[in-house]
Write a protein that holds these residues in place. Structure first.
Motif, PDB file in Angstrom:
ATOM      1  N   ALA A   6      -1.225   6.451   2.273  1.00  0.00           N
ATOM      2  CA  ALA A   6      -1.491   6.574   0.845  1.00  0.00           C
ATOM      3  C   ALA A   6      -2.493   5.508   0.422  1.00  0.00           C
ATOM      4  O   ALA A   6      -2.335   4.323   0.745  1.00  0.00           O
ATOM      5  CB  ALA A   6      -0.197   6.409   0.051  1.00  0.00           C
ATOM      6  N   THR A   7      -3.510   5.921  -0.306  1.00  0.00           N
ATOM      7  CA  THR A   7      -4.551   4.989  -0.727  1.00  0.00           C
ATOM      8  C   THR A   7      -4.919   5.229  -2.185  1.00  0.00           C
ATOM      9  O   THR A   7      -4.921   6.363  -2.660  1.00  0.00           O
ATOM     10  CB  THR A   7      -5.812   5.135   0.148  1.00  0.00           C
ATOM     11  N   ASP A   8      -5.223   4.138  -2.878  1.00  0.00           N
ATOM     12  CA  ASP A   8      -5.725   4.255  -4.252  1.00  0.00           C
ATOM     13  C   ASP A   8      -7.244   4.125  -4.286  1.00  0.00           C
ATOM     14  O   ASP A   8      -7.838   4.013  -5.359  1.00  0.00           O
ATOM     15  CB  ASP A   8      -5.065   3.220  -5.161  1.00  0.00           C
ATOM     16  N   SER A  10      -9.091   1.700  -3.560  1.00  0.00           N
ATOM     17  CA  SER A  10      -9.574   0.382  -3.963  1.00  0.00           C
ATOM     18  C   SER A  10     -10.224  -0.323  -2.774  1.00  0.00           C
ATOM     19  O   SER A  10     -10.114   0.116  -1.622  1.00  0.00           O
ATOM     20  CB  SER A  10      -8.421  -0.469  -4.484  1.00  0.00           C
ATOM     21  N   SER A  13      -7.555  -1.201  -0.241  1.00  0.00           N
ATOM     22  CA  SER A  13      -7.164  -0.096   0.635  1.00  0.00           C
ATOM     23  C   SER A  13      -8.232   0.162   1.685  1.00  0.00           C
ATOM     24  O   SER A  13      -7.926   0.424   2.855  1.00  0.00           O
ATOM     25  CB  SER A  13      -6.925   1.168  -0.180  1.00  0.00           C
ATOM     26  N   THR A  38      -4.462  10.553  -1.770  1.00  0.00           N
ATOM     27  CA  THR A  38      -4.625   9.775  -2.979  1.00  0.00           C
ATOM     28  C   THR A  38      -4.131  10.622  -4.140  1.00  0.00           C
ATOM     29  O   THR A  38      -4.262  11.854  -4.126  1.00  0.00           O
ATOM     30  CB  THR A  38      -6.085   9.337  -3.202  1.00  0.00           C
ATOM     31  N   PRO A  41      -3.372  10.246 -11.313  1.00  0.00           N
ATOM     32  CA  PRO A  41      -2.247  10.141 -12.255  1.00  0.00           C
ATOM     33  C   PRO A  41      -2.175  11.360 -13.161  1.00  0.00           C
ATOM     34  O   PRO A  41      -3.191  11.925 -13.580  1.00  0.00           O
ATOM     35  CB  PRO A  41      -2.577   8.876 -13.052  1.00  0.00           C
ATOM     36  N   ARG A  57     -12.624  11.494  -5.667  1.00  0.00           N
ATOM     37  CA  ARG A  57     -11.645  10.988  -4.704  1.00  0.00           C
ATOM     38  C   ARG A  57     -11.750  11.740  -3.378  1.00  0.00           C
ATOM     39  O   ARG A  57     -11.570  11.143  -2.316  1.00  0.00           O
ATOM     40  CB  ARG A  57     -10.239  11.076  -5.285  1.00  0.00           C
ATOM     41  N   PRO A  84       2.753   9.151  -8.361  1.00  0.00           N
ATOM     42  CA  PRO A  84       2.357   8.797  -6.994  1.00  0.00           C
ATOM     43  C   PRO A  84       3.481   8.814  -5.969  1.00  0.00           C
ATOM     44  O   PRO A  84       3.367   9.497  -4.938  1.00  0.00           O
ATOM     45  CB  PRO A  84       1.762   7.397  -7.165  1.00  0.00           C
ATOM     46  N   VAL A 102       1.456   2.256   3.033  1.00  0.00           N
ATOM     47  CA  VAL A 102       0.848   1.966   1.740  1.00  0.00           C
ATOM     48  C   VAL A 102       0.386   0.516   1.740  1.00  0.00           C
ATOM     49  O   VAL A 102       1.045  -0.360   2.308  1.00  0.00           O
ATOM     50  CB  VAL A 102       1.849   2.222   0.579  1.00  0.00           C
ATOM     51  N   THR A 118       3.917   1.608  -7.323  1.00  0.00           N
ATOM     52  CA  THR A 118       3.989   2.680  -6.339  1.00  0.00           C
ATOM     53  C   THR A 118       4.693   2.205  -5.073  1.00  0.00           C
ATOM     54  O   THR A 118       5.589   2.880  -4.553  1.00  0.00           O
ATOM     55  CB  THR A 118       2.586   3.197  -5.992  1.00  0.00           C
TER      56      THR A 118
END
Length: 279
Positions: A6-8, A10, A13, A38, A41, A57, A84, A102, A118
């Motif tokens: 799982a990545t945001d 950023s 990450s 990803t 929201p 994304r 998430p 994560v 998260t």
């Protein structure tokens, strides 16, 4: 073994994903395929600034895909919308993942250390073993804190079924682990044990030494969370391994379980193993 990463998206990450040694460690424990995910929201709607989040994304995930494929892994990417931790858990279940990963920025410079919501929610509800990969904070060029994820393990046990489930993770971690510290914390509320905790730790140590993992024992007294964190400071593991007590609705309402507090407050990587799900 399949893993959900799982990545945001950023910089933090990206630092974890781009680290070749981390990917090599995951390959050594048996990970062959990754599902990169990803989550957009659910409060981001079409017509708002960022309405092309899904497309942007996906473009970023495609770039990450190349890194994993170059390292020899099979990769699928997922851009999903919603809460998430729920969407990450749902994906892990649907693809039959054996591990969820994560990233976390690590400890806060404030007195009370914390991780993002998260990662905390995943610690409470994960349906697979969860690896929280610590990344440097307070820097413009973040990097992972430990490249060799499983080289030096700290395993915390209260000799419960949950802790035993976590210990069984060594069946695959042993391919990357070289050292292990087995720690047990006795508290004033514990009943008088029928046998010496060191004898029980010795039995576990024997199994690890059969796998050529150099092992030491550490029996402590006091608050479990404080003592496990103190053991982390003393032994400098690359990852702390703990078991959780599951993810019932009631448990999600309770704050401060030992495993969740260790995930939240540890300086380094933490691997949390939940009980096996019963069909």
């Amino acid at each position: 073994m399949k893993a959900v990463y799982a990545t945001d998206l950023s910089e933090a990450s990206e630092a974890a994903i781009a680290n070749e040694t981390c990917l090599e460690c995951l390959g050594r424990i048996g990970v062959e395929a990754f599902h990169l995910v990803t989550v957009v929201p659910s409060n981001v709607h079409a017509g708002m600034p960022g309405m092309n989040f899904e497309k942007r994304r996906q473009t970023a995930l495609d770039r990450y895909r190349e890194t994993f494929e170059d390292a020899g892994f099979d990769v699928e990417t997922h851009v999903v919308r919603g809460t998430p931790h729920r969407r990450i858990n749902g994906l892990a279940e649907s693809v039959g993942a054996s591990l969820t990963i994560v990233g976390s920025r690590g400890s806060s410079p404030l007195e009370n250390r914390f991780i993002g919501s998260t990662a905390r929610n995943l610690a409470r509800t994960s349906v697979t073993p969860l690896l929280v990969n610590r990344i440097q904070r307070a820097t413009d060029d973040p990097a992972v804190l430990e490249e060799h994820l499983f080289q030096r393990m700290l395993y915390a046990t209260d000799f419960s079924e949950n802790a035993q489930e976590a210990f069984e993770a060594f069946s695959y971690l042993r391919h990357a682990a070289e050292e292990a510290t087995l720690v047990h914390v006795q508290t004033p509320a514990d009943p008088e044990p029928d046998d010496d905790p060191r004898d029980r730790l010795d039995e576990l140590a024997g199994r690890l030494e059969d796998w050529d993992i150099e092992t030491r024992l550490d029996v402590r007294q006091g608050d479990p969370v404080e003592e496990i964190l103190a053991a982390e400071d003393d032994h400098d593991p690359t990852t702390t391994l703990v078991g959780s007590r599951g993810h019932s609705r009631l448990r999600r309402l309770l704050l401060g379980s030992v495993s969740e507090d260790v995930v939240a407050k540890a300086d380094g990587n933490v691997m949390l193993v939940p009980p096996k799900r019963v069909a």
